[in-house]
Design a protein around this motif. Structure first.
Motif, PDB file in Angstrom:
ATOM      1  N   ASN A  70       0.802  -1.222   0.000  1.00 57.23           N
ATOM      2  CA  ASN A  70       0.000   0.000   0.000  1.00 57.23           C
ATOM      3  C   ASN A  70       0.835   1.272   0.000  1.00 57.23           C
ATOM      4  O   ASN A  70       0.457   2.267   0.584  1.00 57.23           O
ATOM      5  N   GLN A  71       1.996   1.229  -0.619  1.00 58.58           N
ATOM      6  CA  GLN A  71       2.871   2.400  -0.728  1.00 58.58           C
ATOM      7  C   GLN A  71       2.913   2.837  -2.185  1.00 58.58           C
ATOM      8  O   GLN A  71       3.973   3.043  -2.761  1.00 58.58           O
ATOM      9  N   CYS A  72       1.763   2.977  -2.782  1.00 62.33           N
ATOM     10  CA  CYS A  72       1.674   3.200  -4.221  1.00 62.33           C
ATOM     11  C   CYS A  72       2.114   4.585  -4.668  1.00 62.33           C
ATOM     12  O   CYS A  72       2.358   4.804  -5.846  1.00 62.33           O
ATOM     13  N   ASP A  73       2.242   5.535  -3.755  1.00 63.08           N
ATOM     14  CA  ASP A  73       2.621   6.885  -4.156  1.00 63.08           C
ATOM     15  C   ASP A  73       4.120   7.143  -4.022  1.00 63.08           C
ATOM     16  O   ASP A  73       4.575   8.256  -4.235  1.00 63.08           O
ATOM     17  N   ASN A  74       4.915   6.107  -3.698  1.00 70.32           N
ATOM     18  CA  ASN A  74       6.358   6.284  -3.562  1.00 70.32           C
ATOM     19  C   ASN A  74       7.049   4.991  -3.976  1.00 70.32           C
ATOM     20  O   ASN A  74       6.888   3.964  -3.321  1.00 70.32           O
ATOM     21  N   CYS A  75       7.830   5.046  -5.041  1.00 70.88           N
ATOM     22  CA  CYS A  75       8.457   3.834  -5.565  1.00 70.88           C
ATOM     23  C   CYS A  75       9.445   3.217  -4.577  1.00 70.88           C
ATOM     24  O   CYS A  75       9.532   1.996  -4.472  1.00 70.88           O
ATOM     25  N   VAL A  76      10.187   4.043  -3.846  1.00 65.96           N
ATOM     26  CA  VAL A  76      11.175   3.512  -2.904  1.00 65.96           C
ATOM     27  C   VAL A  76      10.482   2.809  -1.738  1.00 65.96           C
ATOM     28  O   VAL A  76      10.870   1.711  -1.349  1.00 65.96           O
ATOM     29  N   TYR A  77       9.432   3.420  -1.188  1.00 65.24           N
ATOM     30  CA  TYR A  77       8.715   2.783  -0.081  1.00 65.24           C
ATOM     31  C   TYR A  77       8.104   1.458  -0.519  1.00 65.24           C
ATOM     32  O   TYR A  77       8.120   0.474   0.212  1.00 65.24           O
ATOM     33  N   TYR A  78       7.547   1.442  -1.723  1.00 66.92           N
ATOM     34  CA  TYR A  78       6.957   0.211  -2.241  1.00 66.92           C
ATOM     35  C   TYR A  78       8.033  -0.874  -2.395  1.00 66.92           C
ATOM     36  O   TYR A  78       7.865  -2.002  -1.932  1.00 66.92           O
ATOM     37  N   ALA A  79       9.150  -0.509  -3.031  1.00 68.58           N
ATOM     38  CA  ALA A  79      10.225  -1.488  -3.248  1.00 68.58           C
ATOM     39  C   ALA A  79      10.801  -1.971  -1.921  1.00 68.58           C
ATOM     40  O   ALA A  79      11.108  -3.157  -1.764  1.00 68.58           O
ATOM     41  N   ARG A  80      10.939  -1.076  -0.935  1.00 71.76           N
ATOM     42  CA  ARG A  80      11.477  -1.479   0.368  1.00 71.76           C
ATOM     43  C   ARG A  80      10.512  -2.408   1.097  1.00 71.76           C
ATOM     44  O   ARG A  80      10.921  -3.303   1.829  1.00 71.76           O
ATOM     45  N   TYR A 124      10.516  -3.498  -7.989  1.00 72.86           N
ATOM     46  CA  TYR A 124      10.828  -4.824  -7.454  1.00 72.86           C
ATOM     47  C   TYR A 124      10.714  -5.860  -8.569  1.00 72.86           C
ATOM     48  O   TYR A 124       9.707  -5.902  -9.284  1.00 72.86           O
ATOM     49  N   VAL A 125      11.735  -6.690  -8.724  1.00 72.76           N
ATOM     50  CA  VAL A 125      11.727  -7.732  -9.755  1.00 72.76           C
ATOM     51  C   VAL A 125      10.979  -8.945  -9.212  1.00 72.76           C
ATOM     52  O   VAL A 125      11.377  -9.532  -8.205  1.00 72.76           O
ATOM     53  N   THR A 126       9.898  -9.313  -9.889  1.00 73.62           N
ATOM     54  CA  THR A 126       9.085 -10.448  -9.441  1.00 73.62           C
ATOM     55  C   THR A 126       9.443 -11.745 -10.151  1.00 73.62           C
ATOM     56  O   THR A 126       9.271 -12.828  -9.597  1.00 73.62           O
ATOM     57  N   LYS A 127       9.951 -11.623 -11.390  1.00 75.74           N
ATOM     58  CA  LYS A 127      10.240 -12.833 -12.164  1.00 75.74           C
ATOM     59  C   LYS A 127      11.145 -12.460 -13.321  1.00 75.74           C
ATOM     60  O   LYS A 127      11.101 -11.333 -13.822  1.00 75.74           O
ATOM     61  N   VAL A 128      11.954 -13.419 -13.758  1.00 74.54           N
ATOM     62  CA  VAL A 128      12.784 -13.242 -14.950  1.00 74.54           C
ATOM     63  C   VAL A 128      12.620 -14.491 -15.805  1.00 74.54           C
ATOM     64  O   VAL A 128      12.766 -15.609 -15.312  1.00 74.54           O
ATOM     65  N   GLU A 129      12.288 -14.288 -17.069  1.00 76.39           N
ATOM     66  CA  GLU A 129      12.164 -15.382 -18.032  1.00 76.39           C
ATOM     67  C   GLU A 129      13.017 -15.038 -19.240  1.00 76.39           C
ATOM     68  O   GLU A 129      12.613 -14.217 -20.063  1.00 76.39           O
ATOM     69  N   GLY A 130      14.188 -15.650 -19.320  1.00 76.04           N
ATOM     70  CA  GLY A 130      15.111 -15.301 -20.397  1.00 76.04           C
ATOM     71  C   GLY A 130      15.535 -13.853 -20.257  1.00 76.04           C
ATOM     72  O   GLY A 130      16.021 -13.436 -19.217  1.00 76.04           O
ATOM     73  N   SER A 131      15.316 -13.058 -21.309  1.00 79.21           N
ATOM     74  CA  SER A 131      15.676 -11.636 -21.243  1.00 79.21           C
ATOM     75  C   SER A 131      14.503 -10.756 -20.784  1.00 79.21           C
ATOM     76  O   SER A 131      14.657  -9.549 -20.651  1.00 79.21           O
ATOM     77  N   LYS A 132      13.356 -11.370 -20.530  1.00 77.52           N
ATOM     78  CA  LYS A 132      12.177 -10.609 -20.095  1.00 77.52           C
ATOM     79  C   LYS A 132      12.153 -10.499 -18.580  1.00 77.52           C
ATOM     80  O   LYS A 132      12.208 -11.496 -17.869  1.00 77.52           O
ATOM     81  N   ILE A 133      12.058  -9.257 -18.093  1.00 77.32           N
ATOM     82  CA  ILE A 133      12.057  -8.952 -16.665  1.00 77.32           C
ATOM     83  C   ILE A 133      10.659  -8.478 -16.281  1.00 77.32           C
ATOM     84  O   ILE A 133      10.097  -7.590 -16.937  1.00 77.32           O
ATOM     85  N   PHE A 134      10.109  -9.044 -15.229  1.00 75.12           N
ATOM     86  CA  PHE A 134       8.791  -8.664 -14.724  1.00 75.12           C
ATOM     87  C   PHE A 134       9.006  -7.846 -13.458  1.00 75.12           C
ATOM     88  O   PHE A 134       9.706  -8.297 -12.541  1.00 75.12           O
ATOM     89  N   ILE A 135       8.410  -6.661 -13.409  1.00 80.56           N
ATOM     90  CA  ILE A 135       8.582  -5.786 -12.247  1.00 80.56           C
ATOM     91  C   ILE A 135       7.232  -5.382 -11.663  1.00 80.56           C
ATOM     92  O   ILE A 135       6.238  -5.310 -12.367  1.00 80.56           O
ATOM     93  N   ALA A 136       7.246  -5.126 -10.358  1.00 80.42           N
ATOM     94  CA  ALA A 136       6.108  -4.555  -9.638  1.00 80.42           C
ATOM     95  C   ALA A 136       6.617  -3.245  -9.062  1.00 80.42           C
ATOM     96  O   ALA A 136       7.747  -3.175  -8.570  1.00 80.42           O
ATOM     97  N   GLU A 137       5.782  -2.206  -9.109  1.00 75.02           N
ATOM     98  CA  GLU A 137       6.285  -0.887  -8.727  1.00 75.02           C
ATOM     99  C   GLU A 137       5.199   0.001  -8.150  1.00 75.02           C
ATOM    100  O   GLU A 137       4.018  -0.177  -8.425  1.00 75.02           O
ATOM    101  N   GLY A 138       5.641   0.915  -7.318  1.00 76.10           N
ATOM    102  CA  GLY A 138       4.771   1.940  -6.777  1.00 76.10           C
ATOM    103  C   GLY A 138       5.037   3.244  -7.513  1.00 76.10           C
ATOM    104  O   GLY A 138       6.122   3.440  -8.068  1.00 76.10           O
TER     105      GLY A 138
END
Length: 163
Positions: A70-80, A124-138
């Motif tokens: 629930n830190q959607c308004d700050n990328c650093v807080y979300y990633a931390r 935040y990196v959630t998954k990596v498939e080959g060269s494709k990187i999946f991220i979640a972010e605020g």
């Protein structure tokens, strides 16, 4: 409150920030007052074993489950919240670049992304498939939480923080 109850309350609060499944609701620093930390618990509150649900997941799997950040308004807080080992003091893009310690993507790492802003971005990196990187972010886009995927170049990732 008994000594066991106080210990349980502190253990629960520490686990809340250490285990991504619990979310990041409490940060305790060395020297914090244990009495003050458990003030919110009434004498009738019971604390069950911390992490019973987590015991079925490996350490890597539990770090990839989305916590209630629930830190959607700050990328650093979300990633931390997703990766509690992320250092503090990450205001400028240069601050973020200073923590890059690998160029290899892996689930559980934090991507450092260059943007048109002098602040840059982290995700935040959630998954990596080959060269494709999946991220979640605020705070992407427009103060919301979201997910994206693409190559390192397409996402403008300049490096990763490996905990």
């Amino acid at each position: 409150m008994s000594m066991f109850s106080k210990f349980g309350a502190v253990a629960f609060m520490l686990a809340a920030c250490s285990f991504p499944l619990m979310g990041c609701t409490v940060e305790m620093e060395p020297g914090d007052d244990i009495e003050a930390a458990d003030e919110d618990l009434s004498d009738g509150d019971e604390i069950e074993s911390v992490g019973e649900a987590d015991q079925e997941l490996s350490a890597e799997e539990s770090s990839l489950v989305a916590p209630a950040c629930n830190q959607c308004d700050n990328c650093v807080y979300y990633a931390r919240c997703r990766q509690p080992a992320l250092p503090y003091g990450l205001t400028s893009f240069q601050d973020k670049m200073n923590i890059v310690n690998t160029q290899t993507a892996k689930a559980g790492y934090v991507a450092i992304i260059q943007t048109s802003s002098s602040y840059g971005h982290v995700a935040y990196v959630t998954k990596v498939e080959g060269s494709k990187i999946f991220i979640a972010e605020g705070n992407w886009p427009n103060g919301q939480c979201g997910t994206r995927s693409g190559t390192k170049a397409a996402l403008n990732i300049k490096g990763f923080f490996k905990p």
